[in-house]
Design a protein around this motif. Structure first.
Motif, short mmCIF file in Angstrom:
data_model
loop_
_atom_site.label_atom_id
_atom_site.label_comp_id
_atom_site.label_asym_id
_atom_site.label_seq_id
_atom_site.Cartn_x
_atom_site.Cartn_y
_atom_site.Cartn_z
N ARG A 1 -18.75 93.93 45.69
CA ARG A 1 -19.46 94.00 44.42
C ARG A 1 -18.52 94.40 43.28
NH1 ARG A 1 -23.39 96.50 47.86
NH2 ARG A 1 -22.72 98.55 47.13
N GLU A 2 -17.51 95.23 43.57
CA GLU A 2 -16.58 95.67 42.53
C GLU A 2 -15.53 94.63 42.21
OE1 GLU A 2 -14.90 99.22 44.07
OE2 GLU A 2 -16.74 100.39 43.94
N ASN A 3 -15.19 93.79 43.16
CA ASN A 3 -14.10 92.85 42.99
C ASN A 3 -14.48 91.75 41.98
OD1 ASN A 3 -11.96 90.98 43.32
ND2 ASN A 3 -11.62 91.73 45.40
N ARG A 4 -13.62 91.56 40.97
CA ARG A 4 -13.87 90.56 39.94
C ARG A 4 -12.80 89.46 39.96
NH1 ARG A 4 -13.09 92.39 35.12
NH2 ARG A 4 -12.06 94.33 35.67
N THR A 5 -12.17 89.24 41.09
CA THR A 5 -11.16 88.19 41.22
C THR A 5 -11.80 86.82 41.02
OG1 THR A 5 -9.80 89.50 42.72
CG2 THR A 5 -9.50 87.13 42.77
N ILE A 6 -11.13 85.97 40.23
CA ILE A 6 -11.64 84.62 39.98
C ILE A 6 -10.47 83.63 40.03
CG2 ILE A 6 -13.58 85.38 38.56
CD1 ILE A 6 -11.92 84.61 36.09
N GLY B 1 -23.68 86.89 57.73
CA GLY B 1 -23.69 86.57 56.31
C GLY B 1 -22.29 86.40 55.76
N SER B 2 -21.35 87.18 56.27
CA SER B 2 -19.97 87.07 55.79
C SER B 2 -19.37 85.72 56.17
CB SER B 2 -19.12 88.21 56.36
OG SER B 2 -18.97 88.07 57.75
N HIS B 3 -19.72 85.20 57.35
CA HIS B 3 -19.20 83.89 57.74
C HIS B 3 -19.75 82.79 56.84
CE1 HIS B 3 -16.97 85.24 61.18
NE2 HIS B 3 -18.02 85.83 61.71
N ARG B 4 -21.04 82.91 56.45
CA ARG B 4 -21.60 81.93 55.53
C ARG B 4 -20.89 81.99 54.18
NH1 ARG B 4 -26.47 83.61 58.08
NH2 ARG B 4 -26.87 85.08 56.38
N HIS B 5 -20.57 83.21 53.76
CA HIS B 5 -19.89 83.37 52.49
C HIS B 5 -18.50 82.74 52.54
CE1 HIS B 5 -19.09 85.18 48.59
NE2 HIS B 5 -17.90 85.58 49.05
N LEU B 6 -17.81 82.84 53.67
CA LEU B 6 -16.49 82.25 53.80
C LEU B 6 -16.56 80.73 53.67
CD1 LEU B 6 -14.86 84.36 56.65
CD2 LEU B 6 -14.17 84.26 54.27
N PHE C 1 -12.78 87.25 52.54
CA PHE C 1 -13.99 87.68 51.85
C PHE C 1 -14.69 88.78 52.65
CE2 PHE C 1 -13.37 83.47 50.06
CZ PHE C 1 -13.71 83.66 48.73
N LEU C 2 -15.10 89.82 51.96
CA LEU C 2 -15.95 90.84 52.56
C LEU C 2 -17.41 90.41 52.43
CD1 LEU C 2 -14.33 94.15 51.25
CD2 LEU C 2 -14.43 93.39 53.62
N PRO C 3 -18.29 90.90 53.31
CA PRO C 3 -19.72 90.61 53.16
C PRO C 3 -20.24 91.09 51.81
CG PRO C 3 -19.27 91.52 55.32
CD PRO C 3 -17.99 91.65 54.54
N LYS C 4 -21.24 90.42 51.29
CA LYS C 4 -21.75 90.70 49.96
C LYS C 4 -22.35 92.09 49.83
CE LYS C 4 -22.72 85.86 48.90
NZ LYS C 4 -23.74 84.87 48.48
N VAL C 5 -22.73 92.72 50.94
CA VAL C 5 -23.34 94.05 50.88
C VAL C 5 -22.30 95.15 50.73
CG1 VAL C 5 -25.37 93.33 52.19
CG2 VAL C 5 -23.36 94.23 53.39
#
Length: 224
Positions: A139-144, A106-111, A130-134
Motif C-alpha cells: 500500500r505504501e509503495n508508489r513505484t510506477i 491473491g498475490s499470484h493473481r496480482h503477479l 509483488f507483495l500481496p495487496k493486503v
C-alpha cells in the motif's frame, strides 16, 4: 493410547518425580493380562500394541479423543479446561492458515496482472516482485512505470538513523544517488527544513557518508 491411572491411588505431594503405582483392570481384548493403556476415544483397556491394533480392527475405533464430546458440568476439571483451550488454539491456527493461503493465492493473481512490469524490469536487469495487496509495504509503495518515457519511477524510503528521520519519494531510474542525497544533506542546495533535521549529516564530510541497501528475503538473524 493413554496409560490408565487409578483414581483411588493418591500420590504423596512431597514425593515429586516418583511414578504412582497403577492399579489396573484386565485387558478388554485378550482378557488375560493386566491393562496398561486406555483408548482416548472409547476408553477400552488394552495391554500391548498387538491388542491396541486388534481393538481398532475389531471395533473400527480411530483411537483419537473426540475434542467436541459433551462433558457434564459435574465432571469438568482442569484437564477438560486445558483440552478446550487447546481446541480453541487449534481452531484459531487453522483459521489464520486459511487466511494466509488466500493471501498467497491473491498475490499470484496480482503477479499475472503485472507481468508486463516484471518484463520491463528484467530488461534493465532488475528482479521485480509483488507483495500481496493486503501488505502495508504494498500500500505504501508508489513505484510506477511510465510508458511514454520508457522508465521506472522507483519509490524510495530513505532512513537517516543518526537523525531518527525517514523520508519517502519517487525518483526516476536515471537519477544518480548523489543527486538524490543532495536534496537532503547538501549544505546549500538541500531543503532548509530537511537540512536542519539532518544537520549531523550536512556537517559531515562527504567521504564519511555511507549508504546501505536493505537485503531482502534474508533470515531475521542473518549478517546482511
Amino acid at each position: 493410547m493413554l496409560p490408565v491411572m487409578d483414581s483411588n491411588d493418591k500420590a504423596d505431594d512431597g514425593r515429586r518425580g516418583v511414578k504412582r503405582k497403577m492399579a489396573l483392570s484386565s485387558c478388554d481384548i485378550c482378557e488375560t493380562k493386566e491393562a496398561k493403556y486406555r483408548c482416548p476415544s472409547c476408553m477400552r483397556h488394552t495391554c500391548s500394541l498387538a491388542c491396541v491394533k486388534q481393538h481398532k480392527t475389531l471395533s473400527g475405533c480411530c483411537g483419537v479423543r473426540d475434542t467436541t464430546a459433551f462433558v457434564p458440568l459435574a465432571e469438568l476439571n482442569e484437564i477438560s479446561l486445558l483440552s478446550d483451550y487447546r481446541f480453541l488454539e487449534d481452531t484459531a491456527r487453522l483459521s489464520q492458515q486459511s487466511n494466509r493461503d488466500a493471501v498467497m493465492l491473491g498475490s499470484h493473481r496480482h503477479l499475472k496482472e503485472g507481468m508486463w512490469m516484471i518484463r520491463k524490469a528484467r530488461a534493465v536487469k532488475v528482479t521485480l516482485k509483488f507483495l500481496p495487496k493486503v501488505f502495508s509495504k504494498h500500500r505504501e509503495n508508489r513505484t510506477i512505470f511510465r510508458r511514454a518515457e520508457g522508465r521506472f519511477y522507483w519509490h524510495l524510503k530513505i532512513h537517516f538513523p543518526q537523525s531518527d528521520a525517514v523520508y519517502s519519494e519517487r525518483c526516476p531510474d536515471n537519477r544518480q544517488l548523489d543527486q538524490i542525497l543532495s536534496d537532503y544533506i547538501h549544505p546549500l542546495e538541500s531543503d532548509p527544513v530537511k537540512r536542519q533535521k539532518l544537520k549531523i549529516y550536512v556537517h559531515s564530510p562527504a567521504e564519511d557518508i555511507r549508504v546501505f541497501l536493505k537485503s531482502e528475503q534474508t533470515q531475521p538473524h542473518a549478517l546482511r
